[in-house]
Design a protein around this motif. Structure first.
Motif: not given
Length: 230
Positions: A203-230
């Motif tokens: 999914l990250r590969e396909k989203l390109g720069k927008a993949s920065a919205y997806i954050e890995t939380v080590r040892g837990v899982g994933y989330r979409i970050i609250e702030s927008e990517v500049s």
């Protein structure tokens, strides 16, 4: 009309077992015993889903999957790979090539039918008309079943779309791999959590720069970050 499933396997006993159980569950089944025939039938018949064995003569299931996912006429068809337990590397490669799920041999026919139904649900979940989820330059349109980055359409599999949908709806909240398996795949302990990591990577590969919205939380899982990517 019942949904059409293409089953691809060169072992007659496995082919018969899968076909019998899928027909018993109300599906229309067509078959292929070679990779070349599978590609031909996928293009001509446009099945709703393909059950594809990795170990095929002449052309492997991985090669078939890669070919189908590069073809505009078949890229949308979800694929469930049949693998032997020892083929972990092939299993991961299959997911990276665009397969939606896998079932390890020997498998329970009931489990396979449940997997087929689950994958089909991901691609046909109905949502409120014109409902759109937007986060910065990333837009997920449920009614059109499409994702846009800076207005450009991104081709996602049904599973990738559902995964992104779940993450965007729960923006800012960490989603464990186990929770994602349950909410996206519909499984609790039937599948390895590394499958989640493989799909997030694709999914990250396909989203390109927008993949920065997806954050890995080590040892837990994933989330979409609250702030927008500049």
């Amino acid at each position: 009309m019942s949904k059409k499933i293409l089953v691809v396997d060169d072992e007659a006993d496995v082919l018969d077992l899968v076909c019998m159980n899928l027909r018993g569950a109300g599906f229309t089944v067509i078959t292929a015993e070679t990779g070349a025939t599978a590609i031909q039938k996928a293009r001509a018949e446009q099945p709703e889903l393909i059950v594809l064995d990795i170990m095929l003569p002449e052309m492997t299931g991985l090669e078939v999957c890669k070919t189908l996912k590069k073809d505009n006429t078949t890229v949308h068809i979800p694929i469930i790979m049949l693998t032997a337990k020892a083929e972990e590397v092939d299993r991961v490669v299959g997911l990276e090539l665009g397969a939606d799920d896998y079932v390890s041999k020997p498998f329970s026919p009931r489990e396979l039918v449940l997997r087929v139904k689950s994958v089909l649900r991901r691609g046909h979940d109905k949502a409120v008309p014109d409902e759109r989820l937007t986060h910065g330059e990333l837009v997920l349109d449920r009614a059109r079943h499409e994702v846009l980055v800076k207005g450009k359409r991104i081709d996602l599999t049904a599973t990738e779309f559902k995964l992104l949908d779940v993450l965007m709806v729960r923006r800012g909240r960490v989603q464990s791999r186990e929770r994602l398996l349950n909410d996206v795949w519909g499984y609790e302990s039937m599948i390895d959590t590394r499958t989640v990591d493989t799909h997030v990577r694709r999914l990250r590969e396909k989203l390109g720069k927008a993949s920065a919205y997806i954050e890995t939380v080590r040892g837990v899982g994933y989330r979409i970050i609250e702030s927008e990517v500049s």
